[in-house]
Design a protein around this motif. Structure first.
Motif, mmCIF file in Angstrom:
data_model
loop_
_atom_site.group_PDB
_atom_site.id
_atom_site.type_symbol
_atom_site.label_atom_id
_atom_site.label_comp_id
_atom_site.label_asym_id
_atom_site.label_seq_id
_atom_site.Cartn_x
_atom_site.Cartn_y
_atom_site.Cartn_z
ATOM 1 N N THR A 69 11.294 -2.545 -100.510
ATOM 2 C CA THR A 69 11.170 -1.176 -101.030
ATOM 3 C C THR A 69 11.250 -1.186 -102.560
ATOM 4 O O THR A 69 10.230 -1.209 -103.233
ATOM 5 C CB THR A 69 12.262 -0.280 -100.436
ATOM 6 N N MET A 70 12.474 -1.215 -103.102
ATOM 7 C CA MET A 70 12.632 -1.152 -104.552
ATOM 8 C C MET A 70 12.212 -2.447 -105.250
ATOM 9 O O MET A 70 12.221 -2.525 -106.479
ATOM 10 C CB MET A 70 14.084 -0.829 -104.903
ATOM 11 N N ASP A 71 11.853 -3.469 -104.487
ATOM 12 C CA ASP A 71 11.375 -4.704 -105.110
ATOM 13 C C ASP A 71 10.084 -4.468 -105.893
ATOM 14 O O ASP A 71 9.778 -5.187 -106.841
ATOM 15 C CB ASP A 71 11.125 -5.781 -104.053
ATOM 16 N N ILE A 109 7.797 4.580 -101.969
ATOM 17 C CA ILE A 109 8.146 5.866 -101.354
ATOM 18 C C ILE A 109 8.064 5.812 -99.830
ATOM 19 O O ILE A 109 9.047 6.124 -99.126
ATOM 20 C CB ILE A 109 7.246 6.996 -101.892
ATOM 21 N N PHE A 110 6.917 5.417 -99.285
ATOM 22 C CA PHE A 110 6.782 5.414 -97.827
ATOM 23 C C PHE A 110 7.617 4.322 -97.148
ATOM 24 O O PHE A 110 8.178 4.568 -96.075
ATOM 25 C CB PHE A 110 5.311 5.328 -97.429
ATOM 26 N N PRO A 111 7.769 3.123 -97.726
ATOM 27 C CA PRO A 111 8.716 2.166 -97.140
ATOM 28 C C PRO A 111 10.155 2.676 -97.135
ATOM 29 O O PRO A 111 10.907 2.399 -96.200
ATOM 30 C CB PRO A 111 8.558 0.926 -98.024
ATOM 31 N N LEU A 112 10.557 3.439 -98.167
ATOM 32 C CA LEU A 112 11.896 4.028 -98.178
ATOM 33 C C LEU A 112 12.046 5.057 -97.052
ATOM 34 O O LEU A 112 13.077 5.107 -96.377
ATOM 35 C CB LEU A 112 12.178 4.689 -99.526
ATOM 36 N N ILE A 113 11.005 5.863 -96.842
ATOM 37 C CA ILE A 113 11.039 6.836 -95.742
ATOM 38 C C ILE A 113 11.151 6.111 -94.405
ATOM 39 O O ILE A 113 11.936 6.504 -93.531
ATOM 40 C CB ILE A 113 9.774 7.717 -95.775
ATOM 41 N N ALA A 114 10.399 5.029 -94.244
ATOM 42 C CA ALA A 114 10.456 4.252 -93.003
ATOM 43 C C ALA A 114 11.828 3.622 -92.804
ATOM 44 O O ALA A 114 12.354 3.571 -91.683
ATOM 45 C CB ALA A 114 9.372 3.172 -93.013
ATOM 46 N N LEU A 115 12.434 3.140 -93.905
ATOM 47 C CA LEU A 115 13.762 2.536 -93.822
ATOM 48 C C LEU A 115 14.798 3.565 -93.383
ATOM 49 O O LEU A 115 15.641 3.284 -92.517
ATOM 50 C CB LEU A 115 14.144 1.941 -95.176
ATOM 51 N N VAL A 116 14.744 4.755 -93.952
ATOM 52 C CA VAL A 116 15.666 5.824 -93.557
ATOM 53 C C VAL A 116 15.482 6.150 -92.079
ATOM 54 O O VAL A 116 16.458 6.356 -91.339
ATOM 55 C CB VAL A 116 15.447 7.079 -94.431
ATOM 56 N N SER A 131 -2.891 1.907 -112.699
ATOM 57 C CA SER A 131 -2.759 1.694 -111.253
ATOM 58 C C SER A 131 -1.370 1.842 -110.663
ATOM 59 O O SER A 131 -1.242 2.012 -109.447
ATOM 60 C CB SER A 131 -3.283 0.288 -110.909
ATOM 61 N N TYR A 132 -0.317 1.756 -111.475
ATOM 62 C CA TYR A 132 1.004 1.614 -110.880
ATOM 63 C C TYR A 132 1.476 2.852 -110.122
ATOM 64 O O TYR A 132 2.206 2.730 -109.134
ATOM 65 C CB TYR A 132 2.047 1.223 -111.930
ATOM 66 N N TYR A 133 1.089 4.033 -110.539
ATOM 67 C CA TYR A 133 1.543 5.256 -109.869
ATOM 68 C C TYR A 133 1.247 5.213 -108.368
ATOM 69 O O TYR A 133 2.125 5.469 -107.540
ATOM 70 C CB TYR A 133 0.891 6.479 -110.512
ATOM 71 N N ASP A 134 0.011 4.863 -108.013
ATOM 72 C CA ASP A 134 -0.356 4.807 -106.596
ATOM 73 C C ASP A 134 0.330 3.636 -105.890
ATOM 74 O O ASP A 134 0.687 3.741 -104.713
ATOM 75 C CB ASP A 134 -1.871 4.704 -106.448
ATOM 76 N N MET A 135 0.537 2.533 -106.588
ATOM 77 C CA MET A 135 1.260 1.410 -106.008
ATOM 78 C C MET A 135 2.700 1.812 -105.697
ATOM 79 O O MET A 135 3.250 1.446 -104.660
ATOM 80 C CB MET A 135 1.223 0.208 -106.971
ATOM 81 N N ASN A 185 18.429 -3.139 -101.380
ATOM 82 C CA ASN A 185 17.516 -2.360 -102.212
ATOM 83 C C ASN A 185 17.803 -2.566 -103.689
ATOM 84 O O ASN A 185 16.895 -2.824 -104.490
ATOM 85 C CB ASN A 185 17.662 -0.872 -101.877
ATOM 86 N N VAL A 186 19.062 -2.442 -104.053
ATOM 87 C CA VAL A 186 19.454 -2.558 -105.463
ATOM 88 C C VAL A 186 19.161 -3.951 -105.995
ATOM 89 O O VAL A 186 18.570 -4.115 -107.075
ATOM 90 C CB VAL A 186 20.945 -2.212 -105.638
ATOM 91 N N LEU A 187 19.553 -4.974 -105.242
ATOM 92 C CA LEU A 187 19.339 -6.348 -105.705
ATOM 93 C C LEU A 187 17.861 -6.715 -105.764
ATOM 94 O O LEU A 187 17.421 -7.420 -106.676
ATOM 95 C CB LEU A 187 20.102 -7.323 -104.804
ATOM 96 N N ALA A 188 17.071 -6.250 -104.797
ATOM 97 C CA ALA A 188 15.631 -6.506 -104.821
ATOM 98 C C ALA A 188 14.993 -5.817 -106.019
ATOM 99 O O ALA A 188 14.089 -6.357 -106.661
ATOM 100 C CB ALA A 188 14.985 -6.037 -103.522
ATOM 101 N N GLY A 189 15.488 -4.607 -106.339
ATOM 102 C CA GLY A 189 14.962 -3.891 -107.489
ATOM 103 C C GLY A 189 15.317 -4.569 -108.801
ATOM 104 O O GLY A 189 14.481 -4.699 -109.695
ATOM 105 N N ILE A 190 16.555 -5.028 -108.920
ATOM 106 C CA ILE A 190 17.003 -5.683 -110.155
ATOM 107 C C ILE A 190 16.260 -6.991 -110.374
ATOM 108 O O ILE A 190 15.793 -7.285 -111.477
ATOM 109 C CB ILE A 190 18.522 -5.919 -110.129
ATOM 110 N N THR A 191 16.146 -7.799 -109.327
ATOM 111 C CA THR A 191 15.488 -9.107 -109.465
ATOM 112 C C THR A 191 13.970 -8.988 -109.460
ATOM 113 O O THR A 191 13.278 -9.918 -109.875
ATOM 114 C CB THR A 191 15.908 -10.054 -108.325
ATOM 115 N N GLY A 192 13.437 -7.854 -108.989
ATOM 116 C CA GLY A 192 11.988 -7.713 -108.886
ATOM 117 C C GLY A 192 11.409 -8.612 -107.834
ATOM 118 O O GLY A 192 10.242 -9.001 -107.881
#
Length: 463
Positions: free
Chosen positions: A410-412, A444-451, A434-438, A362-369
């Motif tokens: 998720t965080m990507d 949010i929902f992929p994180l819930i699914a991952l948990v 547009s980004y809020y809904d994206m 999650n962290v690495l995907a978020g950092i690298t985008g």
């Protein structure tokens, strides 16, 4: 400690400069050498570059280039033949205007699950979504989120058998195939799809209550297309169904039935079929499907040579971007400070590597985008460690595969993600619109699914 600071600083510089639009192909080697300098190994810099960075980059290309190439060709052929647009229009017509949001999401989902790239899906579906939303008074700002939900969530990381690169990368590390932990994948897909649809439909109702409408977009050009040139929907669906069936048959029956004992020889790397079965299957499935599209729609291509050339060209930048990030990760993993970071991350949940794996990716995907970039860095640096920990704690490797794939998606999807920027640009909108809904449907929902998957997997194992 200085080495750790250099690693962290280089990672955040990678995120910041990528967000500013600098090419990862340039950033990755420069920032990898920056981290080497901070580690006190300046005299070894050229060795790090030629023997570690380039070896990591080259190894990734050797392993995954056929998948990137064939995926790009398949998507381009589906686009040029009119098959992608035919499927999208069919779903819109069948589901009816009252299910506009559902028809757009399902169009994107079916196309991406069948192997069509996000970029092709976006160009095929956006004109239809734009015309439909304008007619029904649905805000245009919701189109990017609808495309994201269908193309970059459950069909990218969770649905069993998806040919997405995010589902292929974990295979050689965990000796799995694209159908790893299928029931958990279906459960996760339901959570993402149901949650995302609930949110988007709620946003549509809120907009209708406020009488917002489609919005004023003066520079929008209305798309026109000749339906007479589109193939029948039944013909358009054939290559997609073929990819899924061919991948399943090859991975589960055809290749396991072959005598592959020759792979144990030194010239083939001394491996077993399980190490390559997944990649072989999806590569062959995409190759045969490309041939099938050519055979079924030959007369619909205006310039087959140009179509193939565009498909080939469009595969280069994505794989070199990701491979550069893998080379960067290889250098980071070879630095002394990384050992401390690795032990810290594993120690977050010493008896459950699923949690550590999910956090790291999650962290690495978020950092690298980048989902594929973050996933590749994580598994190239810690894949063997996670495999050993899974075996030590009796955790299914299929479950490790599923968590790794889902964690990458998720965080990507933070604002600097290339796909986010591409979709918003394609729709002629801004992040502010547009980004809020994206963010809600793609994070949010992929994180819930991952948990949910980590919890169920911890309690009941893989299924």
């Amino acid at each position: 400690m200085i080495s750790i600071f250099g690693i962290v600083l280089s990672l955040f510089l990678l995120m910041y400069l990528a967000y500013k639009g600098f090419s990862v192909i340039i950033l990755a080697p420069v920032l990898a050498m920056f981290a080497v300098l901070w580690s006190g190994a300046a005299n070894e810099m050229l060795g790090f570059y030629s023997q570690i960075f380039m070896t990591g980059l080259g190894g990734y290309i050797i392993k995954y280039f056929p998948l990137f190439l064939l995926g790009a060709l398949f998507g381009k052929l589906m686009d040029a033949s009119g098959s992608a647009r035919s499927i999208a229009q069919f779903l819109v017509n069948k589901l009816g205007h009252h299910q506009a949001m559902l028809s757009i999401v399902l169009s994107c989902a079916i196309l991406t699950y069948g192997g069509v790239s996000l970029f092709v899906v976006g160009f095929a579906v956006f004109p239809i979504a734009s015309a439909l939303f304008k007619q029904l008074g649905i805000p245009k700002r919701l189109i990017p989120a609808a495309i994201m939900l269908g193309a970059l969530t459950f069909t990218m990381t969770a649905l069993p058998g998806t040919p997405a690169i995010q589902n292929a990368i974990p295979m050689p590390f965990f000796d799995t195939d694209t159908y790893a932990a299928p029931i958990l994948g279906i459960i996760a897909s339901i959570i993402m799809f149901a949650g995302g649809m609930w949110w988007l439909n709620k946003r549509v109702r809120d907009a209708h209550t406020k009488q917002e409408g489609y919005g004023h977009h003066p520079y929008e050009v209305e798309a026109k297309f000749d339906d007479r040139r589109l193939p029948s929907v039944y013909l358009a669906f054939v290559p997609i169904v073929f990819v899924i069936l061919c991948n399943f048959i090859l991975s589960k029956f055809a290749f396991p039935a072959l005598d592959t004992s020759y792979l144990a020889a030194d010239k083939f790397g001394g491996i077993t079929l399980s190490a390559v079965n997944g990649l072989w299957s999806i590569t062959c499935a995409l190759f045969f499907s490309c041939l099938l599209i050519l055979a079924l729609s030959w007369n619909r291509f205006t310039d087959i040579k140009e179509t193939l050339q565009q498909g080939v060209s469009s595969s280069f930048l994505p794989i070199f971007n990701t491979a550069s990030e893998v080379g960067y990760g290889s250098v980071i993993a070879a630095l002394t400070g990384f050992v401390i970071i690795r032990d810290f991350l594993i120690g977050l949940a010493p008896n459950n590597p699923l949690i550590s794996e999910a956090i790291v990716i999650n962290v690495l995907a978020g950092i690298t985008g980048s989902a594929s970039g973050g996933l590749s860095i994580a598994l190239n640096t810690m894949g063997e460690t996670y495999k050993a920990l899974a075996l030590e704690h009796g955790i299914s490797l299929e479950l490790m595969h599923k968590v790794a794939s889902m964690a990458s998606g998720t965080m990507d999807s933070l604002p600097h993600n290339g796909a986010v920027i591409t979709i918003i640009t394609l729709c002629g909108l801004t992040h502010k619109q547009s980004y809020y809904d994206m963010f809600v449907v793609a994070i949010i929902f992929p994180l819930i699914a991952l948990v949910a998957v980590v919890t169920l997997g911890t309690m009941f194992g893989s299924f």
